[in-house]
Design a protein around this motif. Structure first.
Motif, PDB file in Angstrom:
ATOM      1  N   PHE A 176       0.814  -1.212   0.000  1.00 38.45           N
ATOM      2  CA  PHE A 176       0.000   0.000   0.000  1.00 38.45           C
ATOM      3  C   PHE A 176       0.854   1.272   0.000  1.00 38.45           C
ATOM      4  O   PHE A 176       0.344   2.355   0.287  1.00 38.45           O
ATOM      5  CB  PHE A 176      -0.939   0.015   1.204  1.00 38.45           C
ATOM      6  CG  PHE A 176      -2.113  -0.929   1.050  1.00 38.45           C
ATOM      7  CD1 PHE A 176      -2.884  -0.925  -0.095  1.00 38.45           C
ATOM      8  CD2 PHE A 176      -2.428  -1.827   2.053  1.00 38.45           C
ATOM      9  CE1 PHE A 176      -3.960  -1.786  -0.234  1.00 38.45           C
ATOM     10  CE2 PHE A 176      -3.495  -2.703   1.926  1.00 38.45           C
ATOM     11  CZ  PHE A 176      -4.266  -2.681   0.771  1.00 38.45           C
ATOM     12  N   LEU A 202      -6.958  -7.564  -1.616  1.00 41.88           N
ATOM     13  CA  LEU A 202      -8.082  -7.376  -2.529  1.00 41.88           C
ATOM     14  C   LEU A 202      -8.318  -5.910  -2.856  1.00 41.88           C
ATOM     15  O   LEU A 202      -8.686  -5.559  -3.986  1.00 41.88           O
ATOM     16  CB  LEU A 202      -9.342  -7.991  -1.913  1.00 41.88           C
ATOM     17  CG  LEU A 202     -10.619  -7.940  -2.766  1.00 41.88           C
ATOM     18  CD1 LEU A 202     -10.425  -8.701  -4.064  1.00 41.88           C
ATOM     19  CD2 LEU A 202     -11.802  -8.523  -1.983  1.00 41.88           C
ATOM     20  N   ALA A 203      -8.092  -5.005  -1.899  1.00 38.16           N
ATOM     21  CA  ALA A 203      -8.340  -3.579  -2.128  1.00 38.16           C
ATOM     22  C   ALA A 203      -7.235  -2.912  -2.930  1.00 38.16           C
ATOM     23  O   ALA A 203      -7.328  -1.718  -3.245  1.00 38.16           O
ATOM     24  CB  ALA A 203      -8.499  -2.865  -0.780  1.00 38.16           C
ATOM     25  N   HIS A 204      -6.222  -3.633  -3.272  1.00 40.78           N
ATOM     26  CA  HIS A 204      -5.085  -3.058  -4.004  1.00 40.78           C
ATOM     27  C   HIS A 204      -5.451  -2.842  -5.477  1.00 40.78           C
ATOM     28  O   HIS A 204      -6.129  -3.681  -6.081  1.00 40.78           O
ATOM     29  CB  HIS A 204      -3.877  -4.004  -3.887  1.00 40.78           C
ATOM     30  CG  HIS A 204      -2.578  -3.384  -4.237  1.00 40.78           C
ATOM     31  ND1 HIS A 204      -2.149  -3.247  -5.539  1.00 40.78           N
ATOM     32  CD2 HIS A 204      -1.592  -2.857  -3.465  1.00 40.78           C
ATOM     33  CE1 HIS A 204      -0.956  -2.683  -5.550  1.00 40.78           C
ATOM     34  NE2 HIS A 204      -0.594  -2.430  -4.309  1.00 40.78           N
ATOM     35  N   PHE A 264      -4.564  -5.785  -7.851  1.00 37.92           N
ATOM     36  CA  PHE A 264      -4.970  -7.111  -7.400  1.00 37.92           C
ATOM     37  C   PHE A 264      -5.181  -8.062  -8.578  1.00 37.92           C
ATOM     38  O   PHE A 264      -4.871  -9.253  -8.495  1.00 37.92           O
ATOM     39  CB  PHE A 264      -6.254  -7.015  -6.578  1.00 37.92           C
ATOM     40  CG  PHE A 264      -6.788  -8.353  -6.132  1.00 37.92           C
ATOM     41  CD1 PHE A 264      -6.206  -9.031  -5.076  1.00 37.92           C
ATOM     42  CD2 PHE A 264      -7.877  -8.924  -6.781  1.00 37.92           C
ATOM     43  CE1 PHE A 264      -6.693 -10.272  -4.669  1.00 37.92           C
ATOM     44  CE2 PHE A 264      -8.377 -10.154  -6.380  1.00 37.92           C
ATOM     45  CZ  PHE A 264      -7.781 -10.834  -5.319  1.00 37.92           C
TER      46      PHE A 264
END
Length: 581
Positions: free
Chosen positions: A300, A366-368, A371
């Motif tokens: 992140f 998953l929020a990347h 992904f």
């Protein structure tokens, strides 16, 4: 009224006094006791024996687990969030307990038995034995819960140490025959003699046949030994420099490694970079630069943020492998200025040195934003670096068919243990496994089916030697500088030579045991037939003391009689008067 006290006579035996003083803390002049050991003390002797055996296994486990100390510390870091060398307190307590139990208690127990003395362990030693036993049990349970896979190190290490441990155990049990034979010779009860002899011979015969069950790949004909396994630098030379940094890779290449194994993560803006942990806390100064984000997932962060971090100072501060003192000032300065390394930087270095790269890729959360594109982002970076595809070993199983179409020249490998037939069906020609996941037979099967096997993490020469004899094609190591010094297996023995060795040792042991039993029995028979079967040193010394006391009383009586008769000298007439009196 005169109160008579029993006459106490002590033997002047310095050695015996020291033995009983150390074992039972009785440092007074020791009076020999022929009383039988109480059942309570026999129980403590069994507890002491069990503690010794448990500590022996525990000590052996940690001695051989030296190969994986860094892995253990990493497990502790993931659990508690702070980096520290957790092996130091364990090794310190293990060494203290292992020194105390065998040397201070176990050895002196055998000495007491050898001289036929009553066992009487002091209560302070009982507390010490209990503490050592409980501490070891707690340690075994803790390791079993947090690091259970490491127990495999015991059967694997026995492949390297088994033949030599057998010789040591055989020598120890043979030496104990002196004590056993002495006890049997002195015993009055036939049942006791039979039980002791049967138990001892059972242990001895068991040791004689143990080599039939000892298997080691190093017991082989030297002509069948395969070429030296290639050494791959795991995250570089991570014992000499901070892992996954350029200086670490350069140090590994100086050790003539054939490849580099790296952990790849994708940044927020799609730049693949090298990071082993989920967070940046352990290997960077993120807590100083971004204190509010130190627990965030490493993926992140943008690449521009990652370039602001120092990725080398932690190595000098924590000294995870106790190697900082071996570095020159120039090397320390270079390490202190390392930054997070990108995959492209590594691939260019590997391409220049014609070195293989094993890529272990971690998918972002998953929020990347990457992904779904993480595979393509990595392949694109690899193509931009200009490295030959044949130098890259690709391990991710995700979208493998698409990867083959995009980059058909990559060497396909798997991190999952599968059958050779299944691997061939998926076009996989290499396996990357932990060293305990493949037995010697499985290593041979993979080799016969043209599946190259890379095992990690191999840092100790004995483990490297065992895997070499097993036929492994390559190993991944954090210590290439150590394996570089192993040009040949530590030991290699032909089957016939090993058979001759253990048969000779068994015959020699048997001859020594028989000789000791014959000598002890001959000595006891001669002792008993000399008319001194009831010999007791205390009784003889007591009789001598009584005779000396009687002589003193007679002298006092003579002086009393002479004073009554008014006699000053000792003439013949005086003696006649004395006799008449």
């Amino acid at each position: 009224m005169v109160k008579h006290q029993p006459l106490q006579v002590y033997e002047r035996q310095l050695c015996l006094s020291c033995i009983t003083g150390i074992y039972g803390c009785r440092w007074k002049r020791y009076q020999r006791s022929h009383d039988d050991t109480t059942k309570w003390e026999l129980l403590w002797s069994l507890i002491l024996l069990f503690t010794f055996c448990l500590l022996l296994v525990w000590f052996y486990f940690w001695w051989e687990a030296h190969n994986d100390y860094n892995e253990f510390n990493w497990f502790l870091y993931n659990r508690y969030g702070e980096w520290s060398d957790g092996t130091v307190p364990i090794l310190a307590t293990t060494a203290a307990g292992f020194t105390y139990i065998p040397c201070r208690c176990r050895i002196f127990t055998l000495c007491h038995i050898a001289v036929g003395q009553q066992l009487n362990l002091h209560w302070l030693h009982k507390i010490g034995v209990t503490a050592a036993l409980l501490t070891t049990i707690v340690g075994v349970i803790s390791v079993n819960e947090t690091w259970g896979q490491e127990w495999d190190i015991i059967p694997i290490s026995l492949q390297a140490t088994g033949p030599f441990l057998h010789i040591g155990a055989l020598a120890t049990v043979t030496a104990l025959s002196w004590i056993v034979a002495g006890q049997v010779a002195r015993a009055e009860k036939t049942v006791f003699q039979v039980v002791v002899v049967v138990l001892y011979l059972s242990v001895l015969l068991g040791l004689y046949v143990v080599p039939l069950y000892i298997t080691s790949p190093c017991i082989m004909d030297p002509e069948n030994l395969k070429q030296r396994p290639d050494v791959i630098g795991q995250r570089g030379a991570s014992m000499l420099a901070p892992e996954n940094t350029m200086v670490s890779f350069q140090r590994a290449l100086e050790m003539n490694v054939t490849g580099l194994e790296v952990d790849v993560t994708i940044s927020m803006d799609g730049v693949p970079f090298l990071m082993h942990d989920r967070t940046l806390q352990r290997t960077t100064d993120v807590e100083k630069v971004f204190p509010d984000r130190q627990m965030d997932d490493a993926s992140f962060f943008n690449w521009t943020d990652l370039q602001q971090l120092n990725a080398g100072q932690w190595f000098l501060t924590d000294d995870p492998f106790w190697t900082v003192h071996t570095l020159f000032p120039k090397q320390r300065h270079q390490i202190a200025n390392q930054s997070v390394c990108s995959l492209e930087q590594l691939l260019k270095l590997a391409s220049y040195n014609n070195s293989t790269v094993v890529i272990r890729l971690r998918r972002p959360p998953l929020a990347h934003p990457c992904f779904h594109s993480w595979i393509n982002d990595t392949l694109q970076t690899m193509q931009q670096s200009g490295i030959q595809q044949s130098l890259v070993i690709w391990t991710p199983d995700d979208d493998r068919m698409q990867v083959k179409k995009t980059a058909p020249g990559l060497i396909q490998a798997s991190l999952e243990k599968r059958s050779p037939q299944s691997l061939h069906q998926d076009g996989i020609s290499r396996l990357v496994l932990r060293y305990n996941q493949a037995s010697a037979q499985e290593i041979r099967d993979f080799s016969q089916n043209n599946i190259k096997l890379t095992l990690f993490s191999v840092n100790e020469p004995w483990l490297y030697s065992v895997l070499w004899c097993s036929g492994v094609s390559s190993v991944s190591s954090e210590a290439p500088h150590i394996l570089k010094k192993v040009p040949y297996p530590i030991w290699l023995m032909r089957p016939k030579e090993y058979c001759m060795l253990w048969v000779s040792a068994d015959l020699l042991s048997f001859a020594v045991v028989i000789g000791i039993f014959i000598f002890q029995n001959y000595h006891m028979i001669r002792y008993r037939t000399s008319g001194m079967r009831s010999y007791n040193p205390e009784q003889i010394m007591l009789s001598a003391a009584v005779r000396r006391s009687s002589r003193d009383i007679n002298v006092m009586k003579e002086k009393l009689i002479f004073s009554v008769l008014g006699v000053k000298g000792k003439s013949d007439s005086h003696e006649d008067s004395l006799h008449q009196f």
